[in-house]
Each structure stands twice: as structure tokens, then as C-alpha cells.
Design a protein around this motif. Structure first.
Motif, mmCIF file in Angstrom:
data_model
loop_
_atom_site.group_PDB
_atom_site.id
_atom_site.type_symbol
_atom_site.label_atom_id
_atom_site.label_comp_id
_atom_site.label_asym_id
_atom_site.label_seq_id
_atom_site.Cartn_x
_atom_site.Cartn_y
_atom_site.Cartn_z
ATOM 1 N N ASP A 70 -0.435 77.497 73.294
ATOM 2 C CA ASP A 70 0.060 78.796 72.968
ATOM 3 C C ASP A 70 0.684 78.400 71.642
ATOM 4 N N LEU A 71 1.170 77.489 70.980
ATOM 5 C CA LEU A 71 1.767 77.492 69.834
ATOM 6 C C LEU A 71 0.627 77.975 68.948
ATOM 7 N N LEU A 72 -0.436 77.036 69.119
ATOM 8 C CA LEU A 72 -1.647 77.164 68.139
ATOM 9 C C LEU A 72 -2.227 78.631 68.253
ATOM 10 N N ALA A 73 -2.482 79.070 69.442
ATOM 11 C CA ALA A 73 -2.987 80.521 69.341
ATOM 12 C C ALA A 73 -2.108 81.486 68.709
ATOM 13 N N LEU A 74 -0.653 81.469 68.979
ATOM 14 C CA LEU A 74 0.154 82.315 68.115
ATOM 15 C C LEU A 74 0.087 81.987 66.653
ATOM 16 N N ALA A 75 0.150 80.871 66.008
ATOM 17 C CA ALA A 75 -0.054 80.474 64.718
ATOM 18 C C ALA A 75 -1.406 80.818 64.182
ATOM 19 N N ASP A 76 -2.590 80.799 64.820
ATOM 20 C CA ASP A 76 -3.542 80.916 64.380
ATOM 21 C C ASP A 76 -4.307 82.205 64.270
ATOM 22 N N ASP A 77 -3.428 83.334 65.151
ATOM 23 C CA ASP A 77 -3.950 84.689 65.232
ATOM 24 C C ASP A 77 -2.984 85.759 64.693
ATOM 25 N N PRO A 78 -2.634 85.730 63.357
ATOM 26 C CA PRO A 78 -1.535 86.475 63.044
ATOM 27 C C PRO A 78 -2.124 88.022 63.586
ATOM 28 N N ALA A 79 -1.258 88.840 63.831
ATOM 29 C CA ALA A 79 -1.414 90.349 64.001
ATOM 30 C C ALA A 79 -1.551 90.899 62.486
ATOM 31 N N THR A 80 -2.778 91.480 62.217
ATOM 32 C CA THR A 80 -2.802 91.705 60.676
ATOM 33 C C THR A 80 -2.132 93.183 60.665
ATOM 34 N N THR A 81 -2.032 93.828 61.427
ATOM 35 C CA THR A 81 -1.043 95.082 61.268
ATOM 36 C C THR A 81 0.502 94.814 61.377
ATOM 37 N N ALA A 82 0.838 93.655 61.856
ATOM 38 C CA ALA A 82 2.483 93.658 61.929
ATOM 39 C C ALA A 82 2.828 93.157 60.510
ATOM 40 N N GLU A 83 4.225 93.408 60.481
ATOM 41 C CA GLU A 83 4.812 92.792 59.391
ATOM 42 C C GLU A 83 5.263 91.487 59.757
ATOM 43 N N GLY A 84 5.556 90.463 58.704
ATOM 44 C CA GLY A 84 5.905 89.082 59.176
ATOM 45 C C GLY A 84 5.135 88.104 58.466
ATOM 46 N N VAL A 85 5.115 87.042 58.708
ATOM 47 C CA VAL A 85 4.324 85.807 58.200
ATOM 48 C C VAL A 85 3.139 85.749 58.635
ATOM 49 N N HIS A 86 2.151 85.710 57.825
ATOM 50 C CA HIS A 86 0.704 85.790 58.150
ATOM 51 C C HIS A 86 -0.140 84.527 57.738
ATOM 52 N N ASP A 87 0.307 83.580 57.009
ATOM 53 C CA ASP A 87 -0.141 82.254 56.573
ATOM 54 C C ASP A 87 -0.173 81.389 57.971
ATOM 55 N N PRO A 88 -1.218 81.048 58.558
ATOM 56 C CA PRO A 88 -1.343 80.051 59.772
ATOM 57 C C PRO A 88 -0.656 78.707 59.631
ATOM 58 N N ALA A 89 -0.481 78.057 58.474
ATOM 59 C CA ALA A 89 0.431 76.937 58.337
ATOM 60 C C ALA A 89 2.049 77.125 58.602
ATOM 61 N N ALA A 90 2.475 78.315 57.607
ATOM 62 C CA ALA A 90 3.631 78.705 57.936
ATOM 63 C C ALA A 90 4.113 79.287 59.142
ATOM 64 N N ARG A 91 3.165 79.932 59.887
ATOM 65 C CA ARG A 91 3.544 80.216 61.307
ATOM 66 C C ARG A 91 3.618 79.154 62.131
#
Length: 136
Positions: free
Chosen positions: A52-73
Motif C-alpha cells: 500500500d505504501l508503494l502504491a501511494l508513493a508511486d502513483d501521485p494524483a497528478t491533479t491534486a496539490e501536494g508532493v508528486h515526487d515518488p521518492a519524497a512521497r
């Protein structure tokens, strides 16, 4: 839970007599968010599996605000890890994420191992470390 089915949200509460951190999962079409983990005086909640952690980190919602970089996520989500059996490749993934955000490459791997051991409640042993109490 997969990232494509929802959005992870972190809420920092700093109101008088109501402080803490809530990690929520918002699913499309639902009226309420699901609390994954909360930090008040103690930690409560189920936490995330490694998958679950990897799924959330690797698939940032491109339309949402926030952190999009997978490493930072990945690093921001890491405190939510509650999976005692992470795969063998987990330390390498966390170490690469640490290096990607600016951690020294020569300590990223050992830091990743330490963080994962702490988060998964496993004992961590560094054979190069000598205890000042052992006399060596």
C-alpha cells in the motif's frame, strides 16, 4: 487500498487541547475519509502495508496539490508503515529515496535499514558498532 482508488491526506492539528497528526485515506464517492494512523499522545490505527505504501508513493494524483515526487512521497509515508514483513528490496528502495532527496549516499543504505527495522519493530544490529559498555 491502492493509490488509483483514492488520495492520501495528512492533517496536522494544532488547536488548543487538540493536537496531533492524522493520516487519512479519501476514497472517491465516499462522504468520509478513513483514518489510517493517528498520532496524539500515542499512535493508533492499522497503518500501511509495504504494498500500500508503494502504491501511494508511486502513483501521485497528478491533479491534486501536494508532493508528486515518488521518492519524497515514499519518505513522507514511511512513518505509516506497519508491515512486519517488508520484502528484501525494501531497504534498497528506501535508501534510493533518501539519496534522491539529498541524504549522503554513503549513509543512505544503513539509514534505510535502521528506519525499516525501527518501523517494523525488528531488532537492528550493526556489526561494526561497539558498545561503550562492553569495554571494547
Amino acid at each position: 487500498m491502492t493509490a488509483s482508488n483514492g488520495l492520501g491526506v495528512v492533517v496536522y492539528r494544532n488547536a488548543v487541547e487538540d493536537y496531533g497528526i492524522d493520516h487519512l485515506f479519501v476514497e472517491p464517492g465516499r462522504d468520509a475519509a478513513r483514518r489510517v494512523v493517528a498520532w496524539d499522545a500515542d499512535v493508533s490505527g492499522a497503518g500501511l502495508t509495504w504494498q500500500d505504501l508503494l502504491a501511494l508513493a508511486d502513483d501521485p494524483a497528478t491533479t491534486a496539490e501536494g508532493v508528486h515526487d515518488p521518492a519524497a512521497r515514499l519518505l513522507l509515508l514511511l512513518p505509516l508503515l506497519a508491515d512486519p514483513a517488508v520484502p528484501d528490496g525494501a531497504p534498497a528502495r528506501v535508501g534510493a529515496a533518501l539519496a534522491a532527496v539529498g541524504a549522503p549516499e554513503d549513509t543512505a543504505a544503513s539509514t534505510a535499514e535502521f528506519l525499516l527495522a525501527r518501523l517494523t519493530s525488528r531488532a537492528w544490529h550493526d556489526p561494526a558498532w561497539t558498545s561503550p559498555l562492553s569495554g571494547s
